[in-house]
Write a protein that holds these residues in place. Structure first.
Motif, PDB file in Angstrom:
ATOM      1  N   THR A  80       0.583  -1.334   0.221  1.00 38.35           N
ATOM      2  CA  THR A  80      -0.189   0.118   0.381  1.00 38.35           C
ATOM      3  C   THR A  80       0.870   1.264   0.007  1.00 38.35           C
ATOM      4  O   THR A  80       1.948   1.188   0.495  1.00 38.35           O
ATOM      5  N   ASP A  89       0.401   5.114   1.502  1.00 33.65           N
ATOM      6  CA  ASP A  89      -0.650   6.406   1.709  1.00 33.65           C
ATOM      7  C   ASP A  89      -0.612   7.545   1.844  1.00 33.65           C
ATOM      8  O   ASP A  89       0.939   6.976   3.046  1.00 33.65           O
ATOM      9  N   ARG A  90      -0.231   8.695   1.103  1.00 32.50           N
ATOM     10  CA  ARG A  90       0.541  10.290   2.133  1.00 32.50           C
ATOM     11  C   ARG A  90       2.481   9.645   1.996  1.00 32.50           C
ATOM     12  O   ARG A  90       2.731  10.003   3.635  1.00 32.50           O
ATOM     13  N   SER A 125     -13.195   2.289  -3.350  1.00 31.33           N
ATOM     14  CA  SER A 125     -11.769   1.690  -2.528  1.00 31.33           C
ATOM     15  C   SER A 125     -10.499   3.111  -3.212  1.00 31.33           C
ATOM     16  O   SER A 125     -10.901   3.359  -4.965  1.00 31.33           O
ATOM     17  N   THR A 126      -9.997   3.686  -2.661  1.00 35.68           N
ATOM     18  CA  THR A 126      -9.703   5.442  -3.092  1.00 35.68           C
ATOM     19  C   THR A 126      -7.937   5.309  -3.953  1.00 35.68           C
ATOM     20  O   THR A 126      -7.180   5.805  -3.744  1.00 35.68           O
ATOM     21  N   SER A 127      -7.679   3.721  -3.185  1.00 36.26           N
ATOM     22  CA  SER A 127      -6.323   3.451  -3.537  1.00 36.26           C
ATOM     23  C   SER A 127      -6.335   2.383  -3.558  1.00 36.26           C
ATOM     24  O   SER A 127      -6.590   1.130  -3.253  1.00 36.26           O
ATOM     25  N   THR A 129      -7.473  -2.353  -7.281  1.00 35.89           N
ATOM     26  CA  THR A 129      -6.812  -0.938  -7.569  1.00 35.89           C
ATOM     27  C   THR A 129      -8.575  -0.291  -7.823  1.00 35.89           C
ATOM     28  O   THR A 129      -9.998  -0.899  -7.901  1.00 35.89           O
ATOM     29  N   PRO A 130      -8.556   1.396  -7.617  1.00 38.70           N
ATOM     30  CA  PRO A 130     -10.304   2.033  -7.592  1.00 38.70           C
ATOM     31  C   PRO A 130     -10.607   2.007  -8.969  1.00 38.70           C
ATOM     32  O   PRO A 130     -10.126   1.147  -9.814  1.00 38.70           O
TER      33      PRO A 130
END
Length: 336
Positions: free
Chosen positions: A41, A43-44, A242-244, A260-261
């Motif tokens: 994953t 994330d930021r 799904s955002t990512s 996947t999104p």
């Protein structure tokens, strides 16, 4: 000593200090012995890395080392990590190197966008998940994702969901000429065949929003916990749940699914005819006899592909399927 030289000497200790730099060296740290893991994953600016080695199986949180500069790290990348790789709460390791990618699935924002966006690295299969109804299938989108799969060198699968709402026959016939493996499922269906096709592979799941991608992932991996959305009755579009992207390990016999999104567009400005021909081995051999500059479409004079159909060396359905794929990125407006 002159007054001028005296004043300069007198203030030598009070001026702006000169910058002192260490001499540059060509030597770089050797990370060849660093642990290698799989990015599951992103994330930021934080990366979750799956490690599986003699120290055990664990998930570690990592940041990208400054030495990587602007080099991107995406889900599916195999990376070398250093620092605290225990996986304990509150620890943070560093990604110091991205191992050379075997494959990269890319897309652009639209067909006029020159900038490629890598989505997933090191996958070997791409499952195009599409509903047979609610929302209805969009052949243009399926074709586009197929082209991206061919371009990336991924083996495509066609996964047709919601078979309880509509027949798959028409859609299956449309892709018969491409030899694309297809699996038809409905709620509560036996997923044995799909599990067999996914086993020991890294498979990217791509599809339009609302086609049941997350539902399928949850059925394949019971503890995945992917959020499930719904289809808007007015627009017929699915809600992005799904955002990512995330890589999820399949139970025995193994393999990975990369969810996947949901996508609503799939730009192909990075695709070329040669990259697609390379995946059609039989056609690639035939076009060697084409005249210089041949575009291999239906309007191309003296195209060797037409000659091969005429003398029986090539099935007409095969050529029709290839030209439909080619039309996806040469005349994108016709396939929106």
């Amino acid at each position: 000593m002159s007054r001028r030289s005296y004043e300069r000497d007198e203030h030598d200790g009070f001026g702006r200090p000169q910058r002192r730099t260490r001499p540059r060296t060509k030597d770089r740290p050797d990370y060849s012995e660093a642990e290698v893991g799989l990015v599951i994953t992103v994330d930021r600016g934080r990366y979750t890395v799956h490690l599986d080695n003699e120290a055990g199986v664990r998930r570690v949180l990592a940041a990208k080392a400054r030495t990587l500069g602007r080099k991107g790290v995406i889900v599916g990348d195999r990376v070398r990590v250093v620092g605290d790789t225990s996986g304990d709460v509150g620890t943070l390791s560093r990604i110091v190197e991205v191992v050379e990618r075997e494959t990269v699935l890319r897309r652009t924002a639209d067909d006029n966008d020159p900038f490629e966006r890598p989505i997933v690295a090191n996958a070997d299969q791409l499952a195009i998940v599409t509903a047979l109804a609610d929302p209805p299938p969009r052949m243009g989108m399926i074709d586009r994702i197929l082209v991206a799969s061919f371009d990336a060198g991924l083996h495509p699968l066609l996964v047709l969901t919601k078979a309880d709402l509509a027949s798959p026959d028409e859609l299956l016939a449309a892709y018969a000429g491409l030899d694309v493996e297809a699996v038809v499922v409905e709620p509560g269906a036996d997923l044995t065949r799909l599990r067999e096709l996914l086993a020991d592979h890294r498979t990217v799941f791509v599809g339009h929003s609302g086609v049941g991608k997350s539902t399928l992932v949850n059925a394949l991996i019971p503890d995945a916990g992917r959020a499930i959305g719904h289809v808007n009755e007015v627009t017929g579009r699915g809600r992005h749940t799904s955002t990512s992207a995330i890589a999820l390990e399949l139970p025995e016999p193994g393999g990975w699914v990369i969810d996947t999104p949901g996508v609503r567009s799939f730009g192909l400005s990075h695709v070329t005819t040669d990259s697609i021909l390379a995946t059609f081995d039989d056609l690639a051999r035939l076009v060697a006899d084409c005249p210089r500059g041949c575009q291999h479409d239906s309007t191309a004079p003296e195209c060797a592909l037409d000659a091969a159909v005429a003398d029986g060396r090539l099935a007409p359905q095969r050529l029709e399927s290839f030209r439909r794929m080619e039309k996806v990125w040469t005349s994108p407006a016709a396939w929106e």
